[in-house]
Design a protein around this motif. Structure first.
Motif, short mmCIF file in Angstrom:
data_model
loop_
_atom_site.label_atom_id
_atom_site.label_comp_id
_atom_site.label_asym_id
_atom_site.label_seq_id
_atom_site.Cartn_x
_atom_site.Cartn_y
_atom_site.Cartn_z
N ILE A 1 0.84 -1.19 0.00
CA ILE A 1 0.00 0.00 0.00
C ILE A 1 0.87 1.24 0.00
CG2 ILE A 1 -1.75 1.29 1.30
CD1 ILE A 1 -2.63 -1.44 2.45
N TYR B 1 -5.22 2.39 0.42
CA TYR B 1 -5.57 1.10 -0.16
C TYR B 1 -6.35 1.25 -1.46
CZ TYR B 1 -7.67 -3.52 -0.57
OH TYR B 1 -8.09 -4.73 -1.03
N THR C 1 -4.84 0.57 -4.98
CA THR C 1 -4.24 -0.72 -5.31
C THR C 1 -5.10 -1.52 -6.28
OG1 THR C 1 -5.34 -1.91 -3.51
CG2 THR C 1 -3.20 -0.87 -3.00
N ARG D 1 -10.27 -8.13 1.53
CA ARG D 1 -10.17 -6.87 0.79
C ARG D 1 -11.06 -5.79 1.41
NH1 ARG D 1 -9.58 -10.90 -3.45
NH2 ARG D 1 -7.69 -10.45 -4.63
N LEU E 1 -9.49 -4.47 4.51
CA LEU E 1 -8.41 -3.51 4.21
C LEU E 1 -8.96 -2.13 3.85
CD1 LEU E 1 -5.90 -5.81 2.29
CD2 LEU E 1 -5.47 -4.57 4.43
N GLU F 1 -7.33 0.52 6.00
CA GLU F 1 -6.19 1.14 5.31
C GLU F 1 -6.53 2.24 4.31
OE1 GLU F 1 -3.12 0.39 6.19
OE2 GLU F 1 -3.74 -1.23 7.52
N SER F 2 -7.79 2.43 4.00
CA SER F 2 -8.12 3.43 2.98
C SER F 2 -8.16 4.84 3.57
CB SER F 2 -9.47 3.12 2.34
OG SER F 2 -10.53 3.43 3.23
#
Length: 164
Positions: free
Chosen positions: A60, A66, A69, A101, A104, A108-109
């Motif tokens: 990342i 994220y 990606t 996914r 994440l 993570e976004s």
């Protein structure tokens, strides 16, 4: 139910596809439908064997999050496919890979907290889907419009389009 898709492709790609279709004794449309059907059946809907054996590694870019990606693009494609057809026949391994996914995206976004909560709806629905026994017509609820569990696709599109 069949639906129509229009594509813009380079001339040499079209010529190559026409040649291959002719060699197979099929029309261009029939040949392309077969290619797309095979891709969905074997690349998207089939069990993802490697993901069930090995942990998924995602790199990342912390500046972009994220959502920049390939993994997110994969998830985005699946989300919109479910919007068109909420019934699902994926293997448990494939559903678990999608679940990772979504997790994440939440962790993570760089999306807003409101949009992350929309992804939590998807995550909850994936969990429900995984624990329910299989039955004909088993489907996801997050993609059904006007349901209290519906994912807000408009919010997603607005945030993606507003990012630079």
């Amino acid at each position: 139910m069949e639906t129509k898709i229009n594509l813009r492709i380079e001339e040499f790609v079209k010529e190559s596809l026409e040649k291959s279709a002719k060699e197979d004794g099929k029309s261009l449309s029939e040949y392309i439908r077969g290619i797309l059907r095979e891709y969905v059946e074997f690349e998207i809907e089939a069990p993802i064997q490697q993901e069930s054996k090995f942990p998924e590694i995602v790199f990342i870019d912390t500046d972009k999050g994220y959502e920049s990606t390939f993994e997110f693009t994969y998830l985005l494609t699946w989300l919109f496919c479910k919007y068109m057809s909420p019934v699902d026949i994926n293997h448990v391994d494939a559903i678990n890979a999608l679940k990772r996914r979504v997790e994440l995206v939440v962790s993570e976004s760089t999306f807003s907290q409101e949009l992350k909560m929309e992804f939590v709806k998807v995550l909850n629905d994936l969990n429900r889907f995984l624990v329910e026994p299989p039955y004909e017509g088993k489907q996801f609820y997050f993609s059904i419009p006007n349901n209290h569990l519906s994912f807000n696709y408009n919010m997603l599109m607005n945030e993606i389009w507003s990012k630079n």
